[in-house]
Motif scaffolding. Structure first.
Motif: not given
Ligand code: NIG
Ligand code: FE
Length: 406
Positions: A243, A247-248, A267-269
């Motif tokens: 991430d 965000c992956s 970009y962590i969820s």
């Protein structure tokens, strides 16, 4: 036995408590025997029966566990100052990578470099890291991307281990990106990773961890699952570059696989945060990379509040983080990531040790642990990271040996 006296404050950085709890002991003393700590406590409580034969004076400085840089790409050929200029003028990191620059440009230079050249360059960097107070360094491969060149870099680390005082921990990052000769046949590269590189590297004991870059420009989640599962089957613990640019779901995969750490995480969820908290995966924050790439910071407060240990590391590499200054990364963890100086300290000591599965041996100053400690010329940790200087580290001890400073 040896004693270090006249310590203004010693921060044990023991694991217990929260991220902010670094367990300071004012007016402390530290006693060690050979390579191990025997006793830590208040100077006026030093047991009388220890046979002390050498005394060191900390001259009122603070004492910390040796710092641990738990995410670096230590050995690589060449540099990429031209890309720094392009990025300064507005080019995006990902576009430079898509045009064949970025990681692939370092792959070209690393393939060309001899083992000797790589080793001497890395040795020079390690000496400067040590002077800053860094006693343990995790080192990744990932700029060779052929069996031979990946092994060449991992052998550089293996050989350095025997001739530098630092503890080095090796990670196989053959899944850094798809090399140019496999662009049209990525499945074949993944087969090569799983069927040849991982078995050979594990057999030769050249790495402890298997890392991967999960990103649009690198590997997918499905590919990562296969590669990291293969690594696990060969005794390599998983780590993920997750991430970083988008965000992956890399954080979720790190939790699913029981990875030692997930690193970057800008970009962590929210799902990724709660999965990592449940599984005790360490979040390795890399504020120098965030800063060099002008990215939004990792949501460190959310991670800490969720109970995820947040380590801090440099990510030293020729592209996204061409600096090995760990105290500067710590200062930026405070300014960019809104961590307190104490939280940043726990992130470069016991939590960084956990990220490389060494927390039973190093990362805190407690009886039984290795005698890796440093003296910092500051009145406390807040003042150290606030009044930022080129180097405030005065003395470095590794394995009980005084190896740097007067
Ligand atoms: O950790 N994200 C992927 N790999 C490195 C960058 C490597 C490079 O730019 O050469 C990183 O940021
Ligand atoms: Fe990295």
């Amino acid at each position: 036995m040896k004693i270090l006296e006249n310590i203004a404050t010693l921060y044990t950085c023991a694991m217990d408590g929260e991220q902010k709890d670094v367990h300071p002991i004012p007016n402390a003393a530290l006693i060690w025997d050979n390579d191990s700590i025997v006793w830590v406590g208040k100077a006026d409580e030093v047991p009388a029966n220890y046979p002390i034969n050498q005394r060191f004076d900390a001259e009122g400085r603070i004492v910390l566990p040796g710092l641990i840089d738990c995410h670096t790409h230590l050995a690589f050929g060449g540099w990429r100052a031209d890309e720094f200029e392009l990025r300064s003028l507005g080019a995006a990191y990902i576009d430079i990578a898509k045009a064949g620059g970025g990681i692939l440009s370092t792959v070209k230079n690393t393939r060309k470099a001899t083992k000797y050249e790589l080793k001497e360059k890395a040795r020079g960097v390690l000496a400067q890291m040590t002077a800053l107070g860094v006693t343990t360094v995790e080192c990744k491969s990932g700029y060779g991307l052929t069996t031979e060149d990946e092994i060449k870099v991992l052998e550089v680390y293996k050989e350095l281990k025997t001739d530098v005082p630092n503890r080095l921990v090796s990670t196989f990052l053959g899944a850094h990106t798809i090399p140019p000769e496999f662009i049209e046949r990525r499945d074949e590269y993944i087969d090569l990773l799983c069927k040849e590189m991982i078995p050979k590297i594990s057999e030769a004991k050249l790495a402890e961890f298997c890392d991967i870059f999960v990103e649009i420009s690198a590997f997918t989640i499905e590919e990562a699952r296969r590669i990291l599962e293969t690594g696990k089957a060969h005794g390599l613990s998983p780590k993920i570059h997750a991430d970083q640019l988008s965000c992956s779901s890399g954080a979720e995969l790190a939790a699913e696989l029981g990875a030692a750490s997930a690193d970057h995480l800008e970009y962590i969820s929210d799902q990724g945060i709660s999965d990592m908290a449940k599984k005790g995966v360490v979040a390795v924050s890399l504020p120098l990379a965030t800063f060099y790439l002008c990215q939004p910071a990792i949501p460190a407060r959310k991670l800490i509040e969720a109970g995820v240990p947040v380590a801090v590391s440099t990510d030293f590499n020729p592209g996204s983080a061409p600096s090995f200054h760990l105290p500067m990364a710590m200062m930026m963890a405070c300014t960019l990531q809104k961590m307190s100086p104490a939280e940043a300290l726990k992130g470069t000591t016991i939590y960084a040790a956990k990220a490389i599965q060494r927390d039973s041996e190093i990362g805190s100053l407690e009886a039984g642990k290795k005698a890796d400690f440093i003296e910092i010329d500051a009145e406390n940790v807040n003042h150290w990271l606030y009044h930022f200087r080129s180097n405030a580290c005065e003395r470095v001890f590794i394995n009980g040996e005084h190896i740097h400073g007067n």
